[in-house]
Motif scaffolding. Structure first.
Motif, mmCIF file in Angstrom:
data_model
loop_
_atom_site.group_PDB
_atom_site.id
_atom_site.type_symbol
_atom_site.label_atom_id
_atom_site.label_comp_id
_atom_site.label_asym_id
_atom_site.label_seq_id
_atom_site.Cartn_x
_atom_site.Cartn_y
_atom_site.Cartn_z
ATOM 1 N N ALA A 111 -1.266 22.499 9.705
ATOM 2 C CA ALA A 111 -2.707 22.554 9.450
ATOM 3 C C ALA A 111 -3.058 22.038 8.069
ATOM 4 O O ALA A 111 -4.165 22.296 7.578
ATOM 5 C CB ALA A 111 -3.208 23.986 9.631
ATOM 6 N N HIS A 164 -0.132 29.222 7.067
ATOM 7 C CA HIS A 164 -1.399 28.681 6.575
ATOM 8 C C HIS A 164 -1.663 29.039 5.113
ATOM 9 O O HIS A 164 -2.431 28.351 4.445
ATOM 10 C CB HIS A 164 -2.557 29.184 7.445
ATOM 11 C CG HIS A 164 -2.502 28.687 8.855
ATOM 12 N ND1 HIS A 164 -3.291 27.648 9.314
ATOM 13 C CD2 HIS A 164 -1.728 29.064 9.909
ATOM 14 C CE1 HIS A 164 -3.007 27.415 10.590
ATOM 15 N NE2 HIS A 164 -2.065 28.265 10.971
ATOM 16 N N HIS A 220 -9.422 34.384 16.155
ATOM 17 C CA HIS A 220 -8.071 34.591 15.638
ATOM 18 C C HIS A 220 -7.960 35.994 15.039
ATOM 19 O O HIS A 220 -8.657 36.916 15.478
ATOM 20 C CB HIS A 220 -7.752 33.491 14.615
ATOM 21 C CG HIS A 220 -6.292 33.215 14.472
ATOM 22 N ND1 HIS A 220 -5.496 32.797 15.517
ATOM 23 C CD2 HIS A 220 -5.453 33.303 13.402
ATOM 24 C CE1 HIS A 220 -4.264 32.637 15.105
ATOM 25 N NE2 HIS A 220 -4.194 32.951 13.815
ATOM 26 N N ASP A 252 -6.926 28.066 12.587
ATOM 27 C CA ASP A 252 -6.129 28.531 13.726
ATOM 28 C C ASP A 252 -7.057 29.312 14.630
ATOM 29 O O ASP A 252 -7.733 30.250 14.174
ATOM 30 C CB ASP A 252 -4.998 29.425 13.205
ATOM 31 C CG ASP A 252 -3.739 29.332 14.037
ATOM 32 O OD1 ASP A 252 -3.784 28.689 15.101
ATOM 33 O OD2 ASP A 252 -2.715 29.895 13.626
ATOM 34 N N PRO A 275 -6.575 22.564 16.390
ATOM 35 C CA PRO A 275 -5.185 22.910 16.720
ATOM 36 C C PRO A 275 -4.902 22.715 18.204
ATOM 37 O O PRO A 275 -5.730 23.046 19.053
ATOM 38 C CB PRO A 275 -5.093 24.380 16.322
ATOM 39 C CG PRO A 275 -6.491 24.899 16.499
ATOM 40 C CD PRO A 275 -7.407 23.760 16.151
ATOM 41 N N HIS A 289 -4.733 31.012 20.207
ATOM 42 C CA HIS A 289 -4.334 29.614 20.026
ATOM 43 C C HIS A 289 -4.844 28.771 21.183
ATOM 44 O O HIS A 289 -4.578 29.074 22.352
ATOM 45 C CB HIS A 289 -2.804 29.475 19.973
ATOM 46 C CG HIS A 289 -2.194 29.968 18.700
ATOM 47 N ND1 HIS A 289 -0.839 30.183 18.569
ATOM 48 C CD2 HIS A 289 -2.739 30.278 17.507
ATOM 49 C CE1 HIS A 289 -0.574 30.617 17.340
ATOM 50 N NE2 HIS A 289 -1.721 30.687 16.681
ATOM 51 N N HIS A 311 -1.620 21.315 14.046
ATOM 52 C CA HIS A 311 -0.937 22.561 14.415
ATOM 53 C C HIS A 311 0.069 22.320 15.538
ATOM 54 O O HIS A 311 0.167 23.070 16.490
ATOM 55 C CB HIS A 311 -1.967 23.623 14.815
ATOM 56 C CG HIS A 311 -1.488 25.040 14.637
ATOM 57 N ND1 HIS A 311 -0.873 25.741 15.633
ATOM 58 C CD2 HIS A 311 -1.537 25.876 13.580
ATOM 59 C CE1 HIS A 311 -0.569 26.954 15.215
ATOM 60 N NE2 HIS A 311 -0.968 27.065 13.947
#
Length: 355
Positions: A111, A164, A220, A252, A275, A289, A311
């Motif tokens: 990322a 990250h 997330h 993410d 991602p 995800h 990602h």
């Protein structure tokens, strides 16, 4: 309604309908969005709730989920899924030559992007380390040598997971580098003696040299130690150049209702960095995800003119074959009838300039 942050320097604005964590009802009309919030003062002192659990889109796995994962979950691909590691696209090249009117992106891997916008050089979720906690070493080298970077004008962080938020990488930066981070994460930076840290809640913004940084929701969560689950917020960033061009960095995220809301609030997104990896097993990772097909839907939901996948192809975090995200996102893009030249499926180290 979600809990609103408390500011030590100003009274928070009342919550609006778009701050509600629940998806809109099917029959309800599209919400009317207020004007964008005025940028917050940089590096202001903020007081935040103790937890952001109320921002979760879906509950985190419980004991039954962990038991099922222990029985049947695979955390890495098998030998066949790893066999394509030598074929992962890796083509490092020089950074594009830019001026204050240029918008350009370079994928350093995972990322981590080098975004050149409005005369600034911005790093997203910078991870230049070879290895991160709990994960095998990266399978492609970093696409941009640290020594090749120009002066970094700002860093944006999506959330505090180790892939990250990388302390060894951030230690390479001068401590007066502006850091734009989610609510609650400022303490982590202050402990490391960063002096220009701006914490933002969802839908809040800051501004640096005419470039606007809006922090937006994501599907997330956050956790860095055994005791800090959801103690800091998570999200993505919309970067707006002085001429109005926009780059959306999703961080993410799983797929869900926030994408359409982001698109309505920030129309005309020129490029979405989305991602596409770490999605298998699906029952375990669906809520947090995107898979490649969902990432293409997300690009359409936000109204992005172009999409650049990320990602994937850097750290082996889940069970899908290492090249599968790329092949699936290309197929999904084609099936959606979108122009092939608008899918910026860059190799690690690759760059594109927004015309």
């Amino acid at each position: 309604m979600t809990q609103q942050p408390r500011s030590a320097t100003s009274t928070p604005a009342p919550a609006t309908t778009e701050d509600d964590g629940a998806p809109p009802a099917e029959s309800s009309p599209a919400p009317s969005y207020p004007p964008l919030a005025a940028p917050r003062p940089p590096a202001e002192h903020r007081v935040w709730p103790r937890t952001f659990h109320d921002r979760l889109t879906a509950p985190l796995p419980g004991l039954k989920g962990f038991a099922r994962f222990a029985r049947e979950g695979a955390v890495r691909p098998g030998p066949e899924g790893l066999a394509d590691i030598p074929r992962l696209p890796y083509e490092p090249g020089p950074l594009p030559r830019v001026d204050a009117r240029t918008v350009a992106v370079t994928w350093a891997g995972h990322a981590s992007w080098v975004v050149r916008i409005g005369g600034l050089t911005v790093l997203t979720d910078p991870v230049w380390s070879r290895r991160i906690l709990g994960t095998p070493a990266r399978v492609t080298p970093v696409g941009v040598p640290w020594s090749a970077l120009p002066r970094v004008d700002a860093v944006v962080i999506s959330h505090n997971h180790y892939d990250h938020l990388d302390a060894p990488t951030l230690r390479r930066l001068p401590r007066d580098t502006p850091a734009l981070v989610p609510a609650g994460l400022g303490r982590w930076f202050h402990r490391r003696r960063f002096t220009r840290v701006t914490e933002l809640d969802w839908w809040e913004a800051s501004e640096l040299n005419g470039v606007r940084f809006d922090f937006v929701p994501a599907h997330h969560w956050s956790k860095r130690t055994l005791t800090d689950t959801c103690r800091t917020l998570w999200g993505g960033w919309v970067l707006t150049a002085p001429d109005g061009r926009r780059v959306y960095f999703a961080g993410d995220t799983g797929y869900g209702h926030w994408f359409a809301r982001i698109g309505r609030r920030y129309p005309g997104i020129d490029l979405a960095l989305l991602p596409i990896g770490a999605y298998d097993p699906r029952w375990w990772l669906r809520d947090v995800h995107c898979d490649p097909e969902e990432a293409v839907r997300a690009a359409q939901d936000v109204g992005a003119r172009r999409m650049a996948p990320m990602h994937w192809g850097t750290f082996v975090l889940s069970a899908e074959p290492v090249l599968e995200p790329l092949t699936r996102v290309r197929t999904a893009w084609r099936r959606a009838g979108l122009p092939r030249e608008h899918l910026w499926d860059l190799p690690v180290g690759g760059s594109r300039v927004l015309e």
